[in-house]
Enzyme design. Structure first.
Site, short mmCIF file in Angstrom:
data_model
loop_
_atom_site.label_atom_id
_atom_site.label_comp_id
_atom_site.label_asym_id
_atom_site.label_seq_id
_atom_site.Cartn_x
_atom_site.Cartn_y
_atom_site.Cartn_z
N GLU A 174 0.84 -1.22 0.00
CA GLU A 174 0.00 0.00 0.00
C GLU A 174 0.87 1.26 0.00
O GLU A 174 0.78 2.10 0.90
CB GLU A 174 -0.94 0.01 1.20
CG GLU A 174 -1.99 -1.09 1.13
CD GLU A 174 -3.03 -1.01 2.24
OE1 GLU A 174 -2.72 -0.49 3.31
OE2 GLU A 174 -4.16 -1.50 2.03
N GLU A 367 -5.47 -8.17 -1.22
CA GLU A 367 -6.13 -7.99 0.08
C GLU A 367 -7.59 -7.65 -0.16
O GLU A 367 -7.89 -6.77 -0.96
CB GLU A 367 -5.52 -6.82 0.87
CG GLU A 367 -4.19 -7.09 1.49
CD GLU A 367 -3.74 -5.97 2.43
OE1 GLU A 367 -4.61 -5.33 3.09
OE2 GLU A 367 -2.53 -5.73 2.50
#
Ligand code: BGP
Length: 473
Positions: A174, A367
């Site tokens: 991320e 995810e």
């Protein structure tokens, strides 16, 4: 495989974790401290001076000692792939040494042995919210260009050691979350409210150059490796059809899309440069940096997806939900999880289409999942959790992945987040559970650490064995 599934035969089904949220053994095997050792409450409170006993991550779910048992359970579900991260401070305890810690490297050899034993393809994140604490305290993390060299050295050690065993690599988890969580994501010690915009964007630039250098190193040391960037995906819908709201949503989306643009196209987009100019930010970018970004672009784009948000140009209409670390305006048409994350399966199809249209690179959903409180019950003499809410969430999202594949999007795989219960990144709770496997450990640190299969365990096994044909549309 039945003919009624849109998922390709080689679709990589699996689950995802991160070292600091599962391993524990925070000071074993020569491991150094990481930023997670001073973040006992996640991102909710300022960092502590040093490690504290209330930090659940010190033991986490004890994967460091139980990895074989856990990987066997993943294999029982039929996982084709398992995403885990390597703890940088296990390999380089301080981060700036010249030689790695052999004991740390040997641990991941053993993890890979277990994956191979079960025919599970590893998917490795090189840096997942666990910068060595020494780099944070001595260099202020990614604000300092020296981290580029330390990271490159670390990545080279990993490719040299595991390059023949690991095909899929992600450079930074991320990467765009540094905008909102500078310490957790960028290892930046300066408190967020004191961090200058210039330092923040310089840290981003340094990470992007490091990501390109890792890609370059992989091409040399592990030519068969596939390198992916990893971004937090969160569509921002206009709150109303007012063109100003549409522009506001585009501007918000671009704060995230820029990271994919740079990793895929190898240069800063015009809108990003304009935003830097508007903020009075002047970055140190060398010609060599530019060349590295341009020449070493990624093979695929991976992303996390949990929720969408709304965006508006009208501040009086800004009702901010609890949200993810990225915040955002609440969408009145959506329901939220207990932690305020708005549930939006169609948003996943939207993201997949948008990313594919934009980058034409294979996409990997690394995810996705529902954090929820679970209750352990006894059914037929066996302890389990009846987690129909989790099954519904995952089913509805996977149906949308199937829709996107039918739309023509190239999707490599799907790893649901926290395939076994782990410590939460944002709140550091164990009670925010994502897993197919229940771990008996509570927020106060009590519990046996025993593992129990939830109802979703059998459900996911069936999804995988039928290659998605068992999903309820
Ligand atoms: C992402 C992180 C993960 C993970 C997940 C769920 O932002 O990459 O590390 O934890 O979100 O978030 P949380 O654990 O806060 O529920």
């Amino acid at each position: 495989m039945t003919s009624s599934t849109p998922f390709p035969a080689d679709f990589l089904w699996g689950g995802a974790t991160a070292a600091n949220q599962i391993e524990g053994a925070y000071n074993e095997g020569g491991k150094g401290l990481s930023i997670q050792d001073v973040m006992p409450q996640g991102i909710a409170t300022p960092r502590t001076e040093g490690p504290t006993d209330d930090n659940l991550k010190q033991v986490a779910i004890d994967f460091y000692h139980r990895y074989a048992e856990d990987i066997a359970l993943f294999a029982e579900m039929g996982f084709k792939t398992f995403r885990f991260s390597i703890a940088w401070s296990r390999v380089f305890p301080l981060g700036d040494e010249s030689e790695p810690n052999e004991e740390g490297l040997a641990f991941y050899d053993r993890v890979l042995d277990e994956c191979e034993k079960h025919g599970i393809e590893p998917l490795v994140t090189i840096s997942h919210y666990e910068t060595p604490l020494h780099l944070t305290e001595t260099y202020d993390g990614w604000v300092n260009r020296d981290l580029i060299g330390f990271y490159e050295r670390y990545a080279r050690v990993l490719f040299a050691r595991y390059g023949t065993r690991v095909k899929y690599w992600l450079t930074f988890n991320e990467i765009n979350s540094v905008l909102h969580a500078p310490l957790m994501s960028g290892g930046i010690n300066t408190p967020k409210d004191q961090l200058s915009t210039t330092d923040l964007y310089q840290a981003i630039h340094n990470e992007l150059v490091a990501s390109a250098l890792a890609t370059k190193a992989a091409r040399e040391l592990a030519p068969q490796a596939q390198i992916g960037c990893m971004v937090l995906a969160m569509p921002a819908y206009p709150l109303t059809p007012d063109p100003d709201d549409v522009m506001a949503s585009l501007t918000t989306e671009r704060t995230n899309l820029a990271f994919g643009d740079i990793h895929v196209r190898g240069e800063y987009p015009g809108y990003y440069l304009r935003s830097l100019r508007d903020q009075g930010v002047e970055l140190v970018i060398t010609d060599e940096d530019r060349a590295l970004l341009k020449e070493h672009t990624v093979d695929f784009v991976s992303f996390s997806y949990y929720m969408s948000v709304a965006e508006t140009a009208d501040d009086s209409k800004r009702i901010i939900g609890e949200g993810n670390i990225m915040g955002g305006v609440s969408n009145p048409t959506l329901q939220a999880s207990e932690w305020g994350w708005q549930i939006d399966p169609v948003g996943l199809r939207i993201v997949l289409n948008q990313f594919w249209d934009r980058w034409q690179k294979p996409l990997f959903i690394v995810e996705n999942g529902l954090g929820a409180r679970d209750q352990l019950v006894e059914v037929d003499g066996r302890k389990t959790v009846i987690d129909d809410y989790r099954i519904d969430y995952l089913n509805d999202h996977l149906v949308q992945v199937g829709e996107a594949i039918t739309d023509g999007v190239d999707v490599m795989g799907y790893t649901s987040w926290g395939c076994i219960d782990i410590v939460s990144a944002s709140t550091a709770q164990l009670s925010k559970r994502y897993g197919f496997i229940y771990v008996d450990r509570n927020d106060d640190g009590t519990g046996t650490l025993d593992r129990y299969k939830k109802k979703s365990f059998d459900w996911y096994a069936e999804v995988i064995s039928s290659n998605g044909a068992s999903l309820t549309r």
